[in-house]
Design an enzyme around this catalytic site. Structure first.
Site, short mmCIF file in Angstrom:
data_model
loop_
_atom_site.label_atom_id
_atom_site.label_comp_id
_atom_site.label_asym_id
_atom_site.label_seq_id
_atom_site.Cartn_x
_atom_site.Cartn_y
_atom_site.Cartn_z
N VAL A 140 -36.88 -8.22 34.05
CA VAL A 140 -36.80 -9.64 33.69
C VAL A 140 -37.43 -10.47 34.81
O VAL A 140 -37.68 -9.96 35.91
CB VAL A 140 -35.33 -10.07 33.45
N GLU B 273 -52.48 -7.81 37.67
CA GLU B 273 -52.92 -8.23 36.34
C GLU B 273 -54.44 -8.13 36.25
O GLU B 273 -55.15 -8.31 37.23
CB GLU B 273 -52.43 -9.64 36.05
N CYS C 272 -46.52 -14.05 41.60
CA CYS C 272 -45.68 -13.31 42.56
C CYS C 272 -45.92 -13.60 44.04
O CYS C 272 -44.94 -13.66 44.79
CB CYS C 272 -45.82 -11.83 42.29
N PHE D 283 -55.48 -17.52 36.92
CA PHE D 283 -55.36 -17.34 38.38
C PHE D 283 -56.33 -16.29 38.91
O PHE D 283 -56.59 -16.22 40.11
CB PHE D 283 -53.92 -17.05 38.79
N LYS D 284 -56.89 -15.45 38.02
CA LYS D 284 -57.96 -14.51 38.37
C LYS D 284 -58.66 -14.13 37.08
O LYS D 284 -58.17 -14.48 35.99
CB LYS D 284 -57.41 -13.29 39.11
P1 NAD Z 1 -42.33 -12.23 32.46
O1 NAD Z 1 -41.78 -13.60 32.55
O2 NAD Z 1 -43.68 -12.03 31.87
O3 NAD Z 1 -41.32 -11.30 31.61
C1 NAD Z 1 -39.95 -11.32 31.78
C2 NAD Z 1 -39.30 -11.21 30.39
O4 NAD Z 1 -37.90 -11.01 30.56
C3 NAD Z 1 -39.44 -12.46 29.53
O5 NAD Z 1 -40.10 -12.13 28.33
C4 NAD Z 1 -37.99 -12.92 29.27
O6 NAD Z 1 -37.79 -13.44 27.97
C5 NAD Z 1 -37.23 -11.62 29.45
N1 NAD Z 1 -35.81 -11.80 29.77
C6 NAD Z 1 -35.25 -12.61 30.71
N2 NAD Z 1 -33.91 -12.44 30.73
C7 NAD Z 1 -33.63 -11.50 29.78
C8 NAD Z 1 -32.42 -10.89 29.33
N3 NAD Z 1 -31.25 -11.20 29.89
N4 NAD Z 1 -32.49 -9.99 28.33
C9 NAD Z 1 -33.68 -9.66 27.76
N5 NAD Z 1 -34.87 -10.19 28.16
C10 NAD Z 1 -34.84 -11.10 29.16
O7 NAD Z 1 -42.26 -11.61 33.92
P2 NAD Z 1 -43.19 -10.46 34.54
O8 NAD Z 1 -44.47 -11.03 35.03
O9 NAD Z 1 -43.21 -9.30 33.62
O10 NAD Z 1 -42.36 -10.10 35.84
C11 NAD Z 1 -41.12 -9.44 35.76
C12 NAD Z 1 -40.72 -9.00 37.15
O11 NAD Z 1 -41.68 -8.08 37.67
C13 NAD Z 1 -40.63 -10.13 38.18
O12 NAD Z 1 -39.57 -9.85 39.05
C14 NAD Z 1 -41.94 -10.03 38.91
O13 NAD Z 1 -41.83 -10.50 40.24
C15 NAD Z 1 -42.20 -8.55 38.92
N6 NAD Z 1 -43.62 -8.15 39.01
C16 NAD Z 1 -44.58 -8.81 38.28
C17 NAD Z 1 -45.91 -8.40 38.32
C18 NAD Z 1 -46.98 -9.10 37.52
O14 NAD Z 1 -48.14 -8.75 37.68
N7 NAD Z 1 -46.68 -10.05 36.68
C19 NAD Z 1 -46.25 -7.27 39.08
C20 NAD Z 1 -45.26 -6.61 39.79
C21 NAD Z 1 -43.94 -7.06 39.74
C1 UGA Z 2 -50.50 -8.89 43.01
C2 UGA Z 2 -50.61 -7.56 43.74
O1 UGA Z 2 -52.00 -7.24 43.92
C3 UGA Z 2 -49.93 -6.43 42.97
O2 UGA Z 2 -49.96 -5.22 43.73
C4 UGA Z 2 -48.48 -6.82 42.70
O3 UGA Z 2 -47.83 -5.84 41.94
C5 UGA Z 2 -48.45 -8.14 41.97
O4 UGA Z 2 -49.14 -9.16 42.75
C6 UGA Z 2 -47.07 -8.67 41.75
O5 UGA Z 2 -46.15 -8.30 42.45
O6 UGA Z 2 -46.98 -9.51 40.86
P1 UGA Z 2 -51.76 -10.01 40.96
O7 UGA Z 2 -51.08 -11.25 41.43
O8 UGA Z 2 -51.65 -9.65 39.52
O9 UGA Z 2 -51.21 -8.74 41.78
O10 UGA Z 2 -53.32 -10.10 41.28
P2 UGA Z 2 -54.18 -9.94 42.63
O11 UGA Z 2 -55.38 -9.17 42.30
O12 UGA Z 2 -53.35 -9.45 43.76
O13 UGA Z 2 -54.64 -11.43 42.93
C7 UGA Z 2 -53.72 -12.41 43.36
C8 UGA Z 2 -54.47 -13.68 43.72
O14 UGA Z 2 -55.22 -13.50 44.92
C9 UGA Z 2 -55.50 -14.12 42.66
O15 UGA Z 2 -55.47 -15.53 42.54
C10 UGA Z 2 -56.82 -13.65 43.24
O16 UGA Z 2 -57.91 -14.39 42.77
C11 UGA Z 2 -56.57 -13.89 44.72
N1 UGA Z 2 -57.43 -13.06 45.60
C12 UGA Z 2 -57.34 -11.71 45.56
C13 UGA Z 2 -58.28 -13.68 46.51
O17 UGA Z 2 -58.36 -14.92 46.57
N2 UGA Z 2 -59.04 -12.89 47.33
C14 UGA Z 2 -58.98 -11.53 47.31
O18 UGA Z 2 -59.70 -10.89 48.11
C15 UGA Z 2 -58.10 -10.93 46.40
#
Ligand code: NAD
Ligand code: UGA
Length: 469
Positions: A86, A161, A272, A334-335
């Site tokens: 979540v 992403e 993040c 964002f990217k």
């Molecule tokens: P997100 O907002 O896209 O998804 C979270 C989902 O959880 C939502 O769809 C929401 O409706 C659901 N949710 C919330 N409370 C709930 C509940 N009680 N029961 C069922 N569903 C529920 O978030 P995300 O980007 O997938 O990130 C999730 C976690 O992973 C965060 O802690 C984030 O920091 C971490 N993370 C994200 C990324 C990324 O690239 N987005 C990468 C690594 C780690």
């Molecule tokens: C980042 C990390 O790379 C993942 O390993 C991690 O799991 C994730 O956060 C998370 O915890 O959510 P993400 O945010 O999806 O992944 O994308 P990145 O490729 O890391 O880019 C992050 C931001 O930095 C973007 O806005 C990108 O354009 C910027 N960036 C990246 C720069 O400005 N310069 C660079 O050299 C690289």
């Protein structure tokens, strides 16, 4: 058959579970969410997130061993392993507001697990959480356990992403933290055997719970720190005539430093980096470590500085005012290769230009008008708190138009700001664009993707990040 349930069908839960289903045909994977529209989208032809390669994986497994459902309690009750993925946003009010992680969603998921479980469970922290969260979750579960045994594991996700499927299929490492007891070790082995279906053994790292939780925050802080370091250098390059690409290349060829993640930009975005560093700062402060907290805070401060520096450069170059001038904004995500706009630098840049009364024409190949308007009206951090979302006033943002074509966005514009590094912006017909713009025609390349020499030949005045004029 092992049953896995993942709570949270977002950017992490959806792709991660799809890849587990793909690689482990004998495991049944159900992804559940409270959002009815999100689950409906996962069950449709139009998935809720854009991620290269995701459609194919989902199509291959959905209905076989991969399911998406809103029946949260039923699937949690039936599962052997429960991933919790979540959102863990930044708190917007109360103790730690603006820094600490808001664990409301996490806690309600944990309480629901305790309520509905009838058999022993492995509960996996997939969300990024503050170090020691597992202890809190353990307390909630064991104090409501009705004799059921829980093992908590920390298994943070490192996917980025835009490359999520590639990262999941071929991860640098899979990190699993657990209790150092026989039951804890058994739980680690159970989860490791799922990943072991496709990840080489030496890339599956086992640690204690706190190391795994902290490693995730540390990894994001180190990555963001590299970007702030190169962005800080970009300011010095602009002041001295050095070229930041040459500096980054020269620095990155040192094998101890390495070449990746050194692209100077308008600033980092995404859901993040900022959230996790603020969380790290808060944890340091709570542990009586203000010097460590201040060190990491600087990474965010340089990022904010970089975004406002970009806006200032646009305004000052255009004769100190953009009032009433049309600025084309190319890219809002964002990217590249994602439609995600969470914490995108484009929000701060657009708000900065609107603050100087510019007229904006925005184009992004993956972000729609509603999303852009919502982003430009939300307060900081509110995007990840669905309950705080305010309806937008219909009269606001009349200086903004959102279009579906780069040529339309740039028509009659005084300047162009490139804010996302989409490949298509490299190959636009810049001669045609120049013809249709006001003169002098400015390009502010926030991602250093255009061919500056060629654009200058056409007649543009080009500003890049960290490059000589
Ligand atoms: P997100 O907002 O896209 O998804 C979270 C989902 O959880 C939502 O769809 C929401 O409706 C659901 N949710 C919330 N409370 C709930 C509940 N009680 N029961 C069922 N569903 C529920 O978030 P995300 O980007 O997938 O990130 C999730 C976690 O992973 C965060 O802690 C984030 O920091 C971490 N993370 C994200 C990324 C990324 O690239 N987005 C990468 C690594 C780690
Ligand atoms: C980042 C990390 O790379 C993942 O390993 C991690 O799991 C994730 O956060 C998370 O915890 O959510 P993400 O945010 O999806 O992944 O994308 P990145 O490729 O890391 O880019 C992050 C931001 O930095 C973007 O806005 C990108 O354009 C910027 N960036 C990246 C720069 O400005 N310069 C660079 O050299 C690289």
């Amino acid at each position: 058959m092992v049953k896995i349930c993942c709570i949270g069908a977002g950017y992490v839960g959806g792709p991660t579970m799809a890849v587990i289903a793909l690689k482990c045909p004998s495991v049944e994977v159900v992804v559940v969410d409270i959002s009815v529209s999100r689950i409906a989208a996962w069950n449709s032809e139009q998935l809720p997130i854009y991620e290269p390669g995701l459609d194919d994986v989902v199509k291959h497994c959905r209905g076989k061993n991969l399911f998406f459902s809103t029946d949260v309690e039923k699937h949690v009750a039936e599962a052997d392993i429960i991933f919790v993925s979540v959102n863990t946003p930044t708190k917007t009010r109360g103790l730690g507001a603006g820094k600490a992680a808001d664990l409301t969603y996490w806690e309600s998921a944990a309480r629901m697990i305790a309520d509905v479980s009838k058999s022993d469970k492995i509960v996996v922290e997939k969300s990024t959480v503050p170090v020691k969260t597992a202890e809190a979750i353990e307390k909630i579960l064991t104090h409501n356990s009705k004799g059921i045994k829980y093992q908590i594991l920390s298994n943070p996700e490192f996917l980025a992403e835009g490359t999520a499927i590639k990262d999941l299929l071929n991860p640098d490492r899979v990190l699993i933290g657990g209790r150092e007891t026989p039951e804890g070790k058994k739980a680690i082995e159970a989860l490791a055997s799922v990943y072991g279906q496709w990840v080489p053994k030496d890339r599956i790292l086992a640690t204690n719970l706190w190391s795994a939780e902290l490693s995730k925050l540390a990894a994001n802080a180190f990555l963001a720190q590299r970007i702030s370091s190169v962005n800080a250098m970009s300011a010095l390059c602009e002041a001295t005539g050095a070229d930041v690409s040459q500096v980054a290349h020269s620095v990155g060829t040192d094998s101890r430093i390495g070449p990746k993640f050194l692209n100077a930009s308008v600033g980092f975005g995404g859901s993040c980096f900022q959230k996790d560093i603020l969380n790290l700062v808060y944890i340091c402060e709570c542990n009586g470590l203000p010097e460590v907290a201040n060190y990491w805070k600087q990474v965010i401060q340089i990022n904010d500085y970089q975004k406002s520096r970009f806006v200032n450069r646009v305004v000052s170059s255009m004769f100190n005012t953009v009032s009433g001038k049309k600025i084309a904004v190319l890219g809002f995500a964002f990217k590249k290769d994602t439609g995600d706009t969470r914490e995108t630098p484009a929000i701060d840049v657009c708000k900065g230009l609107l603050g100087d009364n510019a007229r904006l024409s925005i184009y992004d190949p993956q972000v729609n008008e509603d999303q852009i308007r919502r982003d430009l009206t939300l307060k900081k951090f509110d995007w990840d708190h669905p309950t705080h979302l305010q309806p937008m006033s219909p009269t606001s943002l009349n200086q903004v138009s959102v279009v579906w074509d780069a040529y339309e966005a740039t028509k009659d514009a005084h300047g162009i700001c490139i804010l996302t590094e989409w490949d298509e912006f490299k190959t636009l017909d810049y001669e045609r664009i120049f013809e249709n713009m006001q003169k002098p025609a400015f390009v502010f390349d926030g991602r250093n993707i255009v061919n500056t020499d060629k654009l200058r030949e056409i007649g543009f005045i080009v500003y890049s990040i960290g490059k000589p004029l």
